[in-house]
Write a protein that holds these residues in place. Structure first.
Motif, mmCIF file in Angstrom:
data_model
loop_
_atom_site.group_PDB
_atom_site.id
_atom_site.type_symbol
_atom_site.label_atom_id
_atom_site.label_comp_id
_atom_site.label_asym_id
_atom_site.label_seq_id
_atom_site.Cartn_x
_atom_site.Cartn_y
_atom_site.Cartn_z
ATOM 1 N N LYS A 18 0.834 -1.201 0.000
ATOM 2 C CA LYS A 18 0.000 0.000 0.000
ATOM 3 C C LYS A 18 0.872 1.254 0.000
ATOM 4 O O LYS A 18 0.622 2.195 -0.762
ATOM 5 C CB LYS A 18 -0.931 0.011 1.221
ATOM 6 C CG LYS A 18 -2.108 -0.930 1.092
ATOM 7 C CD LYS A 18 -2.898 -1.078 2.384
ATOM 8 C CE LYS A 18 -3.418 0.201 2.938
ATOM 9 N NZ LYS A 18 -4.177 0.005 4.199
ATOM 10 N N TRP A 27 -1.990 6.473 -5.247
ATOM 11 C CA TRP A 27 -3.213 5.705 -5.054
ATOM 12 C C TRP A 27 -3.670 5.778 -3.606
ATOM 13 O O TRP A 27 -2.869 5.862 -2.678
ATOM 14 C CB TRP A 27 -3.002 4.246 -5.437
ATOM 15 C CG TRP A 27 -2.774 4.011 -6.901
ATOM 16 C CD1 TRP A 27 -2.843 4.930 -7.917
ATOM 17 C CD2 TRP A 27 -2.429 2.773 -7.509
ATOM 18 N NE1 TRP A 27 -2.563 4.322 -9.127
ATOM 19 C CE2 TRP A 27 -2.306 3.004 -8.901
ATOM 20 C CE3 TRP A 27 -2.210 1.494 -7.021
ATOM 21 C CZ2 TRP A 27 -1.986 1.997 -9.798
ATOM 22 C CZ3 TRP A 27 -1.889 0.490 -7.918
ATOM 23 C CH2 TRP A 27 -1.777 0.746 -9.295
ATOM 24 N N TYR A 29 -6.776 4.057 -0.707
ATOM 25 C CA TYR A 29 -7.353 2.743 -0.427
ATOM 26 C C TYR A 29 -8.633 2.864 0.382
ATOM 27 O O TYR A 29 -8.782 3.766 1.198
ATOM 28 C CB TYR A 29 -6.344 1.882 0.353
ATOM 29 C CG TYR A 29 -5.028 1.795 -0.366
ATOM 30 C CD1 TYR A 29 -4.828 0.845 -1.363
ATOM 31 C CD2 TYR A 29 -4.015 2.705 -0.115
ATOM 32 C CE1 TYR A 29 -3.643 0.788 -2.068
ATOM 33 C CE2 TYR A 29 -2.819 2.656 -0.817
ATOM 34 C CZ TYR A 29 -2.640 1.704 -1.784
ATOM 35 O OH TYR A 29 -1.474 1.656 -2.494
ATOM 36 N N ASP A 31 -11.028 0.235 2.776
ATOM 37 C CA ASP A 31 -11.001 -1.076 3.425
ATOM 38 C C ASP A 31 -12.321 -1.804 3.185
ATOM 39 O O ASP A 31 -13.368 -1.393 3.674
ATOM 40 C CB ASP A 31 -10.750 -0.911 4.918
ATOM 41 C CG ASP A 31 -10.490 -2.229 5.631
ATOM 42 O OD1 ASP A 31 -10.725 -3.304 5.036
ATOM 43 O OD2 ASP A 31 -10.048 -2.176 6.786
ATOM 44 N N PHE A 41 -8.309 -4.481 0.305
ATOM 45 C CA PHE A 41 -8.323 -3.029 0.210
ATOM 46 C C PHE A 41 -8.596 -2.620 -1.226
ATOM 47 O O PHE A 41 -7.869 -3.006 -2.143
ATOM 48 C CB PHE A 41 -6.985 -2.448 0.681
ATOM 49 C CG PHE A 41 -6.738 -2.713 2.130
ATOM 50 C CD1 PHE A 41 -7.190 -1.824 3.091
ATOM 51 C CD2 PHE A 41 -6.115 -3.882 2.534
ATOM 52 C CE1 PHE A 41 -6.999 -2.087 4.443
ATOM 53 C CE2 PHE A 41 -5.923 -4.158 3.878
ATOM 54 C CZ PHE A 41 -6.370 -3.253 4.831
ATOM 55 N N ILE A 43 -8.447 -0.274 -4.296
ATOM 56 C CA ILE A 43 -7.472 0.707 -4.755
ATOM 57 C C ILE A 43 -8.199 1.736 -5.608
ATOM 58 O O ILE A 43 -8.855 1.386 -6.586
ATOM 59 C CB ILE A 43 -6.366 0.053 -5.605
ATOM 60 C CG1 ILE A 43 -5.619 -1.015 -4.815
ATOM 61 C CG2 ILE A 43 -5.399 1.114 -6.133
ATOM 62 C CD1 ILE A 43 -4.674 -1.861 -5.656
#
Length: 131
Positions: A18, A27, A29, A31, A41, A43
């Motif tokens: 990540k 990027w 994320y 959850d 996660f 993206i």
């Protein structure tokens, strides 16, 4: 015709991956672990008004391939209109089931296959009734 609608990156160390993709590409994320039932996660690769697709990052389910053992790549998922019809076409063309059809509750049907060369890909049929 089915287009690529999602990609997945498997990682030995999810937090390290990540951080890498956030640092390099910016990027972010989301959850989805509660929804999927395991660490996962989403993206976000950019804004919705730009071309491109989003993906997912998850723990690698098997050992990381060693150097010199071929390509270690992202898995792309194609959107389909009818999961079962597409699966039948895959099998008739010589593909094999890697991970059978399962529900992403309230969102879609998902599954993974191997092509005739042993490459993994996914298919995804949106369905808010999936359970």
């Amino acid at each position: 015709m089915s287009r690529v609608v999602h990609f997945e990156i498997q990682a030995e160390d999810v937090e390290r991956a990540k951080a890498f993709y956030a640092d390099v590409f910016g990027w972010t994320y989301e959850d989805y672990s509660q929804m999927v039932g395991s660490p996962y996660f989403g993206i976000v690769t950019g804004s919705g008004d730009e071309p491109g697709i989003n993906g997912g990052l998850l723990p690698r389910p098997a050992a990381t391939p060693g150097e010199g053992q071929g390509t270690n790549a992202f898995v792309c998922t194609m959107g389909v209109g009818d999961y079962d019809v597409t699966e039948q076409k895959i099998l008739e063309a010589g593909g094999r089931v890697a991970l059978p059809k399962y529900a992403l509750p309230g969102m879609a049907w998902q599954g993974y296959y191997l092509d005739t060369e042993g490459n993994t890909f996914g298919i995804h049929q949106p369905d808010p009734e999936a359970r």
